[in-house]
Design a protein around this motif. Sequence first.
Motif, PDB file in Angstrom:
ATOM      1  N   ALA A 294       0.847  -1.201   0.000  1.00  0.00           N
ATOM      2  CA  ALA A 294       0.000   0.000   0.000  1.00  0.00           C
ATOM      3  C   ALA A 294       0.877   1.244   0.000  1.00  0.00           C
ATOM      4  CB  ALA A 294      -0.915  -0.012   1.213  1.00  0.00           C
ATOM      5  N   GLN A 295       1.248   1.710  -1.232  1.00  0.00           N
ATOM      6  CA  GLN A 295       2.102   2.880  -1.343  1.00  0.00           C
ATOM      7  C   GLN A 295       1.517   3.838  -2.371  1.00  0.00           C
ATOM      8  OE1 GLN A 295       6.245   2.460  -1.000  1.00  0.00           O
ATOM      9  NE2 GLN A 295       6.205   0.246  -0.914  1.00  0.00           N
ATOM     10  N   ASP A 296       1.884   5.082  -2.282  1.00  0.00           N
ATOM     11  CA  ASP A 296       1.427   6.082  -3.227  1.00  0.00           C
ATOM     12  C   ASP A 296       2.387   6.101  -4.409  1.00  0.00           C
ATOM     13  OD1 ASP A 296       0.485   8.187  -4.619  1.00  0.00           O
ATOM     14  OD2 ASP A 296       1.043   9.715  -3.129  1.00  0.00           O
ATOM     15  N   SER A 297       1.964   5.480  -5.518  1.00  0.00           N
ATOM     16  CA  SER A 297       2.838   5.413  -6.696  1.00  0.00           C
ATOM     17  C   SER A 297       2.274   6.274  -7.818  1.00  0.00           C
ATOM     18  CB  SER A 297       2.978   3.950  -7.154  1.00  0.00           C
ATOM     19  OG  SER A 297       1.699   3.393  -7.382  1.00  0.00           O
ATOM     20  N   SER A 298       1.617   7.369  -7.448  1.00  0.00           N
ATOM     21  CA  SER A 298       0.975   8.208  -8.451  1.00  0.00           C
ATOM     22  C   SER A 298       1.994   8.875  -9.369  1.00  0.00           C
ATOM     23  CB  SER A 298       0.108   9.275  -7.762  1.00  0.00           C
ATOM     24  OG  SER A 298       0.909  10.081  -6.916  1.00  0.00           O
TER      25      SER A 298
ATOM     26  N   GLY B 168       8.084   0.673  -5.549  1.00  0.00           N
ATOM     27  CA  GLY B 168       7.679   1.578  -4.481  1.00  0.00           C
ATOM     28  C   GLY B 168       7.417   2.987  -4.977  1.00  0.00           C
ATOM     29  N   THR B 169       7.711   3.974  -4.135  1.00  0.00           N
ATOM     30  CA  THR B 169       7.435   5.379  -4.432  1.00  0.00           C
ATOM     31  C   THR B 169       8.738   6.127  -4.733  1.00  0.00           C
ATOM     32  OG1 THR B 169       5.525   5.338  -2.964  1.00  0.00           O
ATOM     33  CG2 THR B 169       6.400   7.493  -3.515  1.00  0.00           C
ATOM     34  N   VAL B 170       8.654   6.989  -5.707  1.00  0.00           N
ATOM     35  CA  VAL B 170       9.802   7.842  -6.031  1.00  0.00           C
ATOM     36  C   VAL B 170       9.588   9.198  -5.366  1.00  0.00           C
ATOM     37  CG1 VAL B 170      11.125   8.920  -7.878  1.00  0.00           C
ATOM     38  CG2 VAL B 170      10.127   6.646  -8.219  1.00  0.00           C
ATOM     39  N   THR B 171      10.499   9.568  -4.485  1.00  0.00           N
ATOM     40  CA  THR B 171      10.368  10.809  -3.722  1.00  0.00           C
ATOM     41  C   THR B 171      11.082  11.961  -4.443  1.00  0.00           C
ATOM     42  OG1 THR B 171      12.392  10.461  -2.456  1.00  0.00           O
ATOM     43  CG2 THR B 171      10.372   9.418  -1.615  1.00  0.00           C
TER      44      THR B 171
ATOM     45  N   ARG C 138      20.500   9.780 -11.144  1.00  0.00           N
ATOM     46  CA  ARG C 138      21.350   8.714 -11.670  1.00  0.00           C
ATOM     47  C   ARG C 138      21.333   7.498 -10.748  1.00  0.00           C
ATOM     48  NH1 ARG C 138      27.264  10.115 -13.809  1.00  0.00           N
ATOM     49  NH2 ARG C 138      25.909  11.188 -15.305  1.00  0.00           N
ATOM     50  N   ASP C 139      21.484   7.732  -9.439  1.00  0.00           N
ATOM     51  CA  ASP C 139      21.441   6.608  -8.496  1.00  0.00           C
ATOM     52  C   ASP C 139      20.048   5.992  -8.459  1.00  0.00           C
ATOM     53  OD1 ASP C 139      24.083   7.042  -7.887  1.00  0.00           O
ATOM     54  OD2 ASP C 139      23.654   8.191  -6.046  1.00  0.00           O
ATOM     55  N   THR C 140      19.025   6.840  -8.511  1.00  0.00           N
ATOM     56  CA  THR C 140      17.650   6.339  -8.460  1.00  0.00           C
ATOM     57  C   THR C 140      17.338   5.492  -9.689  1.00  0.00           C
ATOM     58  OG1 THR C 140      16.911   8.237  -7.167  1.00  0.00           O
ATOM     59  CG2 THR C 140      15.217   7.006  -8.370  1.00  0.00           C
TER      60      THR C 140
ATOM     61  N   ILE D 234       7.578  12.937 -13.315  1.00  0.00           N
ATOM     62  CA  ILE D 234       6.872  11.682 -13.575  1.00  0.00           C
ATOM     63  C   ILE D 234       7.887  10.651 -14.060  1.00  0.00           C
ATOM     64  CG2 ILE D 234       5.056  10.519 -14.879  1.00  0.00           C
ATOM     65  CD1 ILE D 234       4.059  12.585 -12.862  1.00  0.00           C
ATOM     66  N   VAL D 235       7.957   9.541 -13.352  1.00  0.00           N
ATOM     67  CA  VAL D 235       8.881   8.462 -13.705  1.00  0.00           C
ATOM     68  C   VAL D 235       8.119   7.432 -14.529  1.00  0.00           C
ATOM     69  CG1 VAL D 235      10.366   6.631 -12.836  1.00  0.00           C
ATOM     70  CG2 VAL D 235      10.255   8.830 -11.644  1.00  0.00           C
ATOM     71  N   GLN D 236       8.688   7.026 -15.652  1.00  0.00           N
ATOM     72  CA  GLN D 236       8.059   6.046 -16.516  1.00  0.00           C
ATOM     73  C   GLN D 236       8.975   4.831 -16.649  1.00  0.00           C
ATOM     74  OE1 GLN D 236       7.412   7.077 -20.681  1.00  0.00           O
ATOM     75  NE2 GLN D 236       5.450   5.984 -20.646  1.00  0.00           N
TER      76      GLN D 236
END
Length: 576
Positions: free
Chosen positions: A21-25, A45-48, A56-58, A88-90
């Motif tokens: 249950a995470q916010d992956s919007s 998971g979620t990208v902050t 780059r690390d992410t 927005i990460v795709q």
Amino acid sequence: MQGWKKWLLIGMVCLPGLALAQDSSNLRIDGVSGDVRANLEAYLGTVTPDDLQNWRDTQSRLRKSAREAMEAVGYYQSKIRITQQDGIVQAVIEPGDPVIVRHLELHYAGEASNDIAFTALLETLPLSEGDIFHHGRYEAIKTLVQNMALERGYFGGEWKVHSVEVNTDTRSASITLEYDSGPRYRFGEVQFSSVTEGKPLPLRLAWLEKLAPFHADDAYEASKIIAFNKALLDSRYFNEVRVRAEPDLAVNERVPVNVTLAAEKPNQLDTGLGYATDVGARLSLAWRRPLLNDRGHSVESSTEVSRVRQSATLRYGIPWNHPLNDTLQFFSGFKREVLDTATTYSTTLGVERLIRKPDGWQRGYTLRYSNETSRQVGGVSTTNNLLLPGVNYNRTRSRGGADPVWGDRQYYQAELASRSLLSDAEFISLRAGWRVLRTLADKHSFLLRADVGAILTSDFDSVPLNMRFYAGGDQSVRGFDYQSLSPKDSTGQVIGASNLVTASAEYAWRFSKRWRLASFVDTGNAFDSLSQGLATGAGVGVRWISPVGPVRLDVAWNVSEPNPSPRIHFFMGPAL
């Protein structure tokens, strides 16, 4: 990734369809769907905002996590592209061809190799040859085996081999599992004690031991511990029950069982309330003391009061061969009932042996003496004495507690009266009834009900009024007066019938947690000849699921009559 690759897969479990249950919007996943997509969402998971600052690390982390997520569900050659724009990460995934299980073998060593339950498990494994290699289902196989070992008493079991070989060139997986169960443990002695230290047991040891569904040295089964706990609770003797198997204390593979009991609140009181246009208010009270002494005796009494009927009964039970499944019930009762033609006074005294079977059926053998005095409207009194041997079968099943959503009930009863057996009449009385409750989509409930009866005799006039059949009322054909459906005498007063048929169909719609709207149709009659036809009532109602059980309020019309008139029926109690 080339050549053969061996995976130990320790702790690498994937649960299909259970994303965290995470916010992956701010994360978009393209190219996959269903369980594969759900597993990616759980892994990524979620990208902050901080992750975006260190893109780059992410990006490297997300790519690694996505690859692990795809491999966990069997896709080892997927192509993964991770990009981000305006926060927005795709993730674009090309899964490629999955790895298929080409070989799967599961072997048992130890006593489990001859256990039919373990053999049957081989036919229901969540992963088979020809399936996509899913790590979670592989781990589920191991969990199923280990759980069954614990449930069936193989407390020393261990995996000797649990390996997977994945060939990414041929996209195939080979699984080898070997489980050594060791010896199967057995039940040891059962020790009973009171919750309060030093206090004597509330029930004699001989009867307590009868409630155990196993004997010392029987093969261990966890389900029998659960059944033991249920039997102690179902006896109604105890308000606190703890049954514990102690594998860690086993000696020579014998598992001791410790039971602690308390019977501090032996009294039970139930109340009921009802109302019908023709009967008026109805009040019922029932008191029980399930454990009267340490010999397992019990006592219960009940009373019902309304304008047309007043009754009181008393039952005293003692164990016969089993404190729960085989008992003797001594009973007595009195009933006064006001009919159109007469007022009847009935006194009953009898004994019944009740035998309960593991499949839920209960069989009863009864012998009761009945004395009925009937005072006609014109002042004429008659008295009938009956000695009635009988037999009955019944079973009730339900799910959902006080407000069942599924269930059924059946009962069958036969009684005999004969002048050669100290009775003033000679007949055979037969009764049967059925109830079926089903619920669809948790909102739509359907209740079907049917009751039939017949009195076989060559001298119906000698059959007492309280043994005859009547229909009508809130437990029969709604929309008609209580017991108003019956053959009538020359003055138009009901006199009871030799046959009974009633049926009902009801639909209820749940519109909130505790409220339902209902509609129903009832039909039936008490008759001597089929030519008398059936009476029909129909109506609507509301159901309130109170903390003590369902409360029903119905408005019904006698629609088979020329000028239908409404009648109110109010009743508290279960549908079955």
